[in-house]
Write a protein that holds these residues in place. Structure first.
Motif, PDB file in Angstrom:
ATOM      1  N   ALA A  87     171.579  59.883   7.695  1.00 32.95           N
ATOM      2  CA  ALA A  87     172.043  58.656   8.136  1.00 32.95           C
ATOM      3  C   ALA A  87     171.206  57.506   8.786  1.00 32.95           C
ATOM      4  CB  ALA A  87     173.379  58.726   8.893  1.00 32.95           C
ATOM      5  N   ARG A  88     170.169  58.325   9.365  1.00 35.18           N
ATOM      6  CA  ARG A  88     169.073  57.429  10.037  1.00 35.18           C
ATOM      7  C   ARG A  88     167.755  57.329   9.054  1.00 35.18           C
ATOM      8  NH1 ARG A  88     169.160  59.743  16.357  1.00 35.18           N
ATOM      9  NH2 ARG A  88     171.190  59.615  16.648  1.00 35.18           N
ATOM     10  N   LEU A  89     167.418  56.054   8.702  1.00 41.11           N
ATOM     11  CA  LEU A  89     166.109  55.881   7.988  1.00 41.11           C
ATOM     12  C   LEU A  89     164.941  56.275   8.574  1.00 41.11           C
ATOM     13  CD1 LEU A  89     167.093  52.249   6.523  1.00 41.11           C
ATOM     14  CD2 LEU A  89     167.447  54.484   5.320  1.00 41.11           C
ATOM     15  N   SER A  90     164.820  56.384   9.879  1.00 33.26           N
ATOM     16  CA  SER A  90     163.614  56.613  10.318  1.00 33.26           C
ATOM     17  C   SER A  90     163.381  58.098  10.798  1.00 33.26           C
ATOM     18  CB  SER A  90     163.271  55.647  11.473  1.00 33.26           C
ATOM     19  OG  SER A  90     164.023  55.622  12.344  1.00 33.26           O
ATOM     20  N   ALA A  91     164.575  58.754  10.684  1.00 33.52           N
ATOM     21  CA  ALA A  91     164.717  60.145  11.245  1.00 33.52           C
ATOM     22  C   ALA A  91     163.860  61.112  10.601  1.00 33.52           C
ATOM     23  CB  ALA A  91     166.236  60.631  11.281  1.00 33.52           C
ATOM     24  N   PRO A  92     163.223  62.008  11.236  1.00 36.98           N
ATOM     25  CA  PRO A  92     162.403  63.038  10.498  1.00 36.98           C
ATOM     26  C   PRO A  92     163.326  63.977   9.831  1.00 36.98           C
ATOM     27  CG  PRO A  92     162.432  63.678  12.736  1.00 36.98           C
ATOM     28  CD  PRO A  92     163.015  62.129  12.734  1.00 36.98           C
ATOM     29  N   PRO A  93     162.822  64.614   8.670  1.00 37.09           N
ATOM     30  CA  PRO A  93     163.663  65.611   8.145  1.00 37.09           C
ATOM     31  C   PRO A  93     164.094  66.765   9.136  1.00 37.09           C
ATOM     32  CG  PRO A  93     161.353  66.056   7.303  1.00 37.09           C
ATOM     33  CD  PRO A  93     161.440  64.664   8.288  1.00 37.09           C
ATOM     34  N   CYS A  94     165.034  67.518   8.615  1.00 41.07           N
ATOM     35  CA  CYS A  94     165.630  68.582   9.440  1.00 41.07           C
ATOM     36  C   CYS A  94     164.630  69.805   8.906  1.00 41.07           C
ATOM     37  CB  CYS A  94     167.146  68.747   9.106  1.00 41.07           C
ATOM     38  SG  CYS A  94     167.947  70.266  10.019  1.00 41.07           S
ATOM     39  N   ASN A  95     163.862  70.056   9.898  1.00 43.98           N
ATOM     40  CA  ASN A  95     163.051  71.407   9.260  1.00 43.98           C
ATOM     41  C   ASN A  95     162.746  72.298  10.480  1.00 43.98           C
ATOM     42  OD1 ASN A  95     161.089  69.855  10.918  1.00 43.98           O
ATOM     43  ND2 ASN A  95     160.208  68.870   9.178  1.00 43.98           N
ATOM     44  N   PHE A  96     161.994  73.415  10.368  1.00 48.25           N
ATOM     45  CA  PHE A  96     161.924  74.364  11.319  1.00 48.25           C
ATOM     46  C   PHE A  96     160.408  74.972  10.874  1.00 48.25           C
ATOM     47  CE2 PHE A  96     166.314  74.012   9.984  1.00 48.25           C
ATOM     48  CZ  PHE A  96     166.861  73.709  11.322  1.00 48.25           C
ATOM     49  N   ASN A  97     159.829  75.543  11.990  1.00 50.21           N
ATOM     50  CA  ASN A  97     158.345  76.077  12.175  1.00 50.21           C
ATOM     51  C   ASN A  97     158.503  77.757  12.158  1.00 50.21           C
ATOM     52  OD1 ASN A  97     157.318  73.752  11.700  1.00 50.21           O
ATOM     53  ND2 ASN A  97     156.595  73.705  14.074  1.00 50.21           N
ATOM     54  N   GLN A  98     157.588  78.416  11.419  1.00 49.71           N
ATOM     55  CA  GLN A  98     157.624  79.902  11.612  1.00 49.71           C
ATOM     56  C   GLN A  98     156.199  79.953  11.621  1.00 49.71           C
ATOM     57  OE1 GLN A  98     159.771  82.542  12.146  1.00 49.71           O
ATOM     58  NE2 GLN A  98     157.673  83.481  12.590  1.00 49.71           N
ATOM     59  N   LEU A  99     155.441  81.026  12.650  1.00 52.50           N
ATOM     60  CA  LEU A  99     154.171  81.171  12.669  1.00 52.50           C
ATOM     61  C   LEU A  99     153.942  82.338  11.937  1.00 52.50           C
ATOM     62  CD1 LEU A  99     153.491  80.615  16.532  1.00 52.50           C
ATOM     63  CD2 LEU A  99     152.238  79.389  14.724  1.00 52.50           C
ATOM     64  N   TYR A 100     152.787  82.583  11.353  1.00 54.21           N
ATOM     65  CA  TYR A 100     152.346  83.618  10.569  1.00 54.21           C
ATOM     66  C   TYR A 100     150.715  83.963  10.298  1.00 54.21           C
ATOM     67  CZ  TYR A 100     151.096  80.335   6.831  1.00 54.21           C
ATOM     68  OH  TYR A 100     150.328  79.336   6.114  1.00 54.21           O
TER      69      TYR A 100
END
Length: 460
Positions: free
Chosen positions: A344-357
């Protein structure tokens, strides 16, 4: 002197009693106490923690991959792997015909309006031809040129060097969500669509081991299936596969009644050529799901939007012929089934997550890397059946900022809103504060009850 010492001792005892009384009052004032949700677990291992430490490939898979790389002798492997990674990360979906038509009609209308103002003595047919040429030229210039990737034996090795460890880390992290929140779940069958190198097989084997009796890998690329089978056998054709009961196919099983306990589609929806094909594939995968459907994509806006489209389709639309009447519900990461507030927010970053490997060792590469991914898990079970503890918990959607005596948490909440909450022991109880301080991006937190004035907009 003795009386002074006695007086000091009495003061100390009173201070201890006051502190203990205050702690008791504080615990009574906050409904989210340790008894409610910790179940005796330490704060750093509260039920909402799903983060994993830096992941390594299984030793057998690591050795097999290195053996394949050594025997293949691909020139410039490191540079080619880096280029392929960049290309896959920036890859977009193919433009839809309907979208292109609308764009062409809009552009043609603008050009005709301009032409009418300064037309002069030009013949209308000549003008029409010029406008069509300009429209085609502009569409070619501004439209993403999507082409399917065809993997041969050498490109498969490059893909393995680039994406084996990162893909394994993303899928393992997603499957860990099921293992952590539904510990009694013991799947017997797995379907991996767009299986590639078979990372879902290795990740699911790590999670559930010998519980899995049948694993079907479906990938349209014959060379990729061959490479995945080589990895299972340790790059030794005569050896027994490290994980048994794994079957490779180039097409999905035909029968609509054949179901699998877990169905995985990792980085595969984005490789389909049209929305129609994605929708049909989604319905097929859902038909074949008896418990959990796990979808993983790049942590880009494109990947996030693909997953949200898949979520909406499976939650709101239904096929004409239904073999399993149990409806879909969201298991993770969304704590609700409302519209994604980030979309709903044009400038919002995507919903994502990080995993170290730890990646495969290649010249010039760091020892640790970060996989940024988006994922979606749907289930046929009622949420309360699979997830009693974390049902109404918010999801941390950004790194937790730890400061002296307070913690900044950016969360997606069960009411479908994004919140930026400053968590303190005084406002939210000592247990909630310590859990927040021990949590990180991607974990869940109990709902934090507080006055509206304490909640800040997530955009701040």
């Amino acid at each position: 002197m003795a009386s002074r010492a006695y007086g000091a001792c009495v003061l100390c005892q009173r201070a201890v009693v006051v502190r203990m009384t205050c702690r008791g009052m504080s615990a009574a004032a906050h409904p989210q106490s340790q008894v409610d949700f910790l179940n005796g677990a330490p704060h750093r291992k509260h039920p909402g923690v799903t983060n994993l430490k830096t992941l390594r490939l299984p030793e057998e898979l690591h050795r097999a991959a290195q053996s394949v790389i050594h025997s293949a002798e691909v020139s410039g492997l490191t540079d080619r792997a880096r280029s392929l990674t960049n290309m896959l990360w920036s890859r977009k979906r193919a433009a839809e015909d309907s979208t292109l038509r609308k764009k062409a009609m809009s552009l043609e209308k603008v050009l005709w309006e301009r032409a009418k103002e300064r037309r002069g003595d030009l013949d209308e047919q000549v003008l029409e031809a010029r406008i069509k040429k300009k429209v085609l030229s502009e569409l070619k210039r501004t439209t993403y040129r999507w082409t399917p990737i065809k993997y041969d034996e050498q490109l498969g090795v490059v893909y393995m060097a680039a994406r084996l460890a990162g893909g394994y880390a993303a899928v393992r992290r997603a499957l860990n969500e099921i293992k952590k929140r539904d510990p009694s779940f013991a799947p017997h069958s797995l379907l991996d669509f767009g299986s590639g190198l078979g990372t879902a097989v290795w990740a699911s084997h790590f999670c559930w081991g010998d519980s899995l009796k049948e694993m079907v890998c479906v990938d349209s690329s014959g060379p990729m299936n061959t490479l995945a089978e080589r990895l299972l056998k340790g790059d030794n054709e005569k050896a027994e596969p490290h994980i048994k009961q794994v079957y490779f196919r180039q097409f999905l099983p035909v029968s609509p009644k054949v179901q699998f306990d877990v169905v995985v589609g990792a980085f595969s929806l984005s490789e389909l050529s049209s929305k129609k094909e994605r929708d049909e594939t989604l319905f097929t995968l859902w038909r074949k799901t008896s418990s959990y459907l796990v979808l993983v994509e790049n942590g880009t806006k494109e990947g996030h939007q693909i997953l949200m489209e898949a979520r909406d389709i499976l939650l709101t639309k239904q096929e004409k012929t239904v073999h399993d009447t149990r409806a879909a519900s969201v298991f993770a990461p969304c704590p609700h089934e409302l519209m994604c507030p980030k979309l709903a927010r044009l400038s919002a970053p995507p919903c994502n997550f990080n995993q170290l490997y730890h990646p495969l060792p290649l010249p010039g590469q760091p020892d640790r890397q970060t996989e940024k991914f988006s994922y979606l898990i749907l289930t046929r079970s009622e949420p309360a059946e699979a997830d009693g503890e974390g049902l109404d918990w918010a999801r941390l959607i950004a790194p937790v900022l730890r400061r002296p005596r307070h913690v900044h948490c950016h969360m997606c909440c069960p009411d479908g809103q994004l919140q930026h909450v400053v968590v303190t022991a005084r406002k939210h109880s000592r247990d909630v504060y310590r859990c927040a301080r021990s949590s990180d991006w991607g974990d869940q937190l109990p709902i934090i009850q507080q006055e509206e004035a304490d909640v800040q907009s997530d955009s701040e």
